[in-house]
Design an enzyme around this catalytic site. Sequence first.
Site, PDB file in Angstrom:
ATOM      1  N   GLN A 226      -0.617  31.977  -9.882  1.00  0.00           N
ATOM      2  CA  GLN A 226      -1.136  32.904 -10.900  1.00  0.00           C
ATOM      3  C   GLN A 226      -0.605  34.321 -10.710  1.00  0.00           C
ATOM      4  O   GLN A 226      -1.023  35.243 -11.403  1.00  0.00           O
ATOM      5  CB  GLN A 226      -2.668  32.888 -10.934  1.00  0.00           C
TER       6      GLN A 226
ATOM      7  N   GLN B 192     -10.381  35.706 -18.474  1.00  0.00           N
ATOM      8  CA  GLN B 192     -10.327  34.516 -17.604  1.00  0.00           C
ATOM      9  C   GLN B 192     -11.467  33.558 -17.942  1.00  0.00           C
ATOM     10  O   GLN B 192     -11.280  32.343 -18.020  1.00  0.00           O
ATOM     11  CB  GLN B 192     -10.399  34.943 -16.136  1.00  0.00           C
TER      12      GLN B 192
ATOM     13  N   SER C 184     -12.016  42.554  -5.697  1.00  0.00           N
ATOM     14  CA  SER C 184     -11.271  42.532  -4.426  1.00  0.00           C
ATOM     15  C   SER C 184     -10.109  43.508  -4.483  1.00  0.00           C
ATOM     16  O   SER C 184      -9.740  44.118  -3.486  1.00  0.00           O
ATOM     17  CB  SER C 184     -10.719  41.126  -4.170  1.00  0.00           C
TER      18      SER C 184
ATOM     19  N   HIS D 231     -18.964  38.550  -5.641  1.00  0.00           N
ATOM     20  CA  HIS D 231     -18.900  37.130  -5.254  1.00  0.00           C
ATOM     21  C   HIS D 231     -20.267  36.652  -4.746  1.00  0.00           C
ATOM     22  O   HIS D 231     -20.707  35.545  -5.051  1.00  0.00           O
ATOM     23  CB  HIS D 231     -17.879  36.923  -4.123  1.00  0.00           C
TER      24      HIS D 231
ATOM     25  N   GLY E 282     -11.076  35.051  -2.073  1.00  0.00           N
ATOM     26  CA  GLY E 282     -11.442  35.745  -0.839  1.00  0.00           C
ATOM     27  C   GLY E 282     -11.581  37.242  -1.028  1.00  0.00           C
ATOM     28  O   GLY E 282     -11.762  37.722  -2.145  1.00  0.00           O
ATOM     29  N   ALA E 283     -11.492  37.985   0.110  1.00  0.00           N
ATOM     30  CA  ALA E 283     -11.780  39.437   0.119  1.00  0.00           C
ATOM     31  C   ALA E 283     -13.138  39.622  -0.585  1.00  0.00           C
ATOM     32  O   ALA E 283     -13.272  40.395  -1.538  1.00  0.00           O
ATOM     33  CB  ALA E 283     -10.678  40.233  -0.554  1.00  0.00           C
ATOM     34  N   LEU E 284     -14.104  38.896  -0.081  1.00  0.00           N
ATOM     35  CA  LEU E 284     -15.397  38.783  -0.774  1.00  0.00           C
ATOM     36  C   LEU E 284     -16.159  40.112  -0.809  1.00  0.00           C
ATOM     37  O   LEU E 284     -16.088  40.910   0.117  1.00  0.00           O
ATOM     38  CB  LEU E 284     -16.268  37.714  -0.098  1.00  0.00           C
ATOM     39  N   HIS E 285     -16.883  40.325  -1.902  1.00  0.00           N
ATOM     40  CA  HIS E 285     -17.705  41.523  -2.076  1.00  0.00           C
ATOM     41  C   HIS E 285     -19.010  41.095  -2.756  1.00  0.00           C
ATOM     42  O   HIS E 285     -19.230  39.892  -3.012  1.00  0.00           O
ATOM     43  CB  HIS E 285     -16.957  42.582  -2.893  1.00  0.00           C
TER      44      HIS E 285
HETATM   45  O1  PAF Z   1     -11.032  35.021 -10.324  1.00  0.00           O
HETATM   46  C1  PAF Z   1     -10.432  34.601  -9.312  1.00  0.00           C
HETATM   47  O2  PAF Z   1     -10.714  34.984  -8.173  1.00  0.00           O
HETATM   48  C2  PAF Z   1      -9.304  33.605  -9.468  1.00  0.00           C
HETATM   49  O3  PAF Z   1      -8.563  33.847 -10.625  1.00  0.00           O
HETATM   50  C3  PAF Z   1      -9.767  32.145  -9.408  1.00  0.00           C
HETATM   51  C4  PAF Z   1     -10.686  31.798 -10.566  1.00  0.00           C
HETATM   52  C5  PAF Z   1     -10.488  31.886  -8.091  1.00  0.00           C
HETATM   53  C6  PAF Z   1      -8.563  31.204  -9.483  1.00  0.00           C
HETATM   54  O4  PAF Z   1      -7.669  31.429  -8.438  1.00  0.00           O
END
Ligand code: PAF
Length: 285
Positions: free
Chosen positions: A61, A153, A188, A37, A31-34
């Site tokens: 995480q 990641q 975000s 995303h 979320g907190a999309l920008h």
């Molecule tokens: O990159 C992220 O926003 C997060 O690490 C993910 C891949 C959605 C997993 O929670």
Amino acid sequence: MIITRKISDLKKKISEAKKNNHSIGFVPTMGALHKGHLSLIDCSANENEITVVSIYVNPTQFNNQEDLKKYPRNEDNDLALLKQTKCSIVFLPETTEMYPEKDDRVFDFNGLDKLMEGKYREGHFNGVAQIVSKLFEIVKPHNAYFGKKDFQQLAIINYLNNKYLKELKIQIKACEIIRENNGLAMSSRNARLNDKQRSAAANISKIASGGELSRFMLALKVVLSKVKSVPTIIFDEIDAGIGGAVAHAVGERLKRLGENLQVMVVTHHPQVASKGNYHLRVRKA
Ligand code: PAF
């Protein structure tokens, strides 16, 4: 756009789409999309009939509870943004839905999760793997989209997909970094920076020139290649603008990289070329 919070409901919608032979693209987010995303959603919508976006701030995480509490959340704004995109289904689960019981799974990333960011955020990448594997099992997308901004990641997700989730046959798609006008990569977490921190952070993108950045990537790939996440790497023009000792050092790093995987290099430099095991002379016609 369909909004759902329940796994059973999401699965039903996805199986209807699959019955119609629609391909599914998946964009997992917290979320907190920008705009970063939104560009992932665009990539997915260009390649699939259906795009599923998940919004879930995954507690496993975060190794720091304060960081989890402060992570930016704005569901109304996220939904308003998503309505302007080609997102078909948005999945907004609660923690009781994603973790009805404690997830004790420990993934083996052959050390990849212990380097770089992993060194400072113990358990972070295991938590990412827990939630991404759960989401992949639920959505079973044809393609899943991740940003190159989160370089480590992305390497972890590729490793997870190849080692643990092969039977799902998901293609991982890496999408370009989207930046603010001042060069700062969109994230975000930038919402937590004040003006001074924001302009200081923008300098990160100015530290290195194009050639320096590609040599920085070489250094990262030398480290990451030890865990064999990719079989072949191709470098084009790695030697642009260098010579002498630097070209020699670059050649050495490429040779080391070649000990763990297949490396193909397009180079003008004898110092670099001399480190290769096989040579092909390429001439412009
Ligand atoms: O990159 C992220 O926003 C997060 O690490 C993910 C891949 C959605 C997993 O929670």
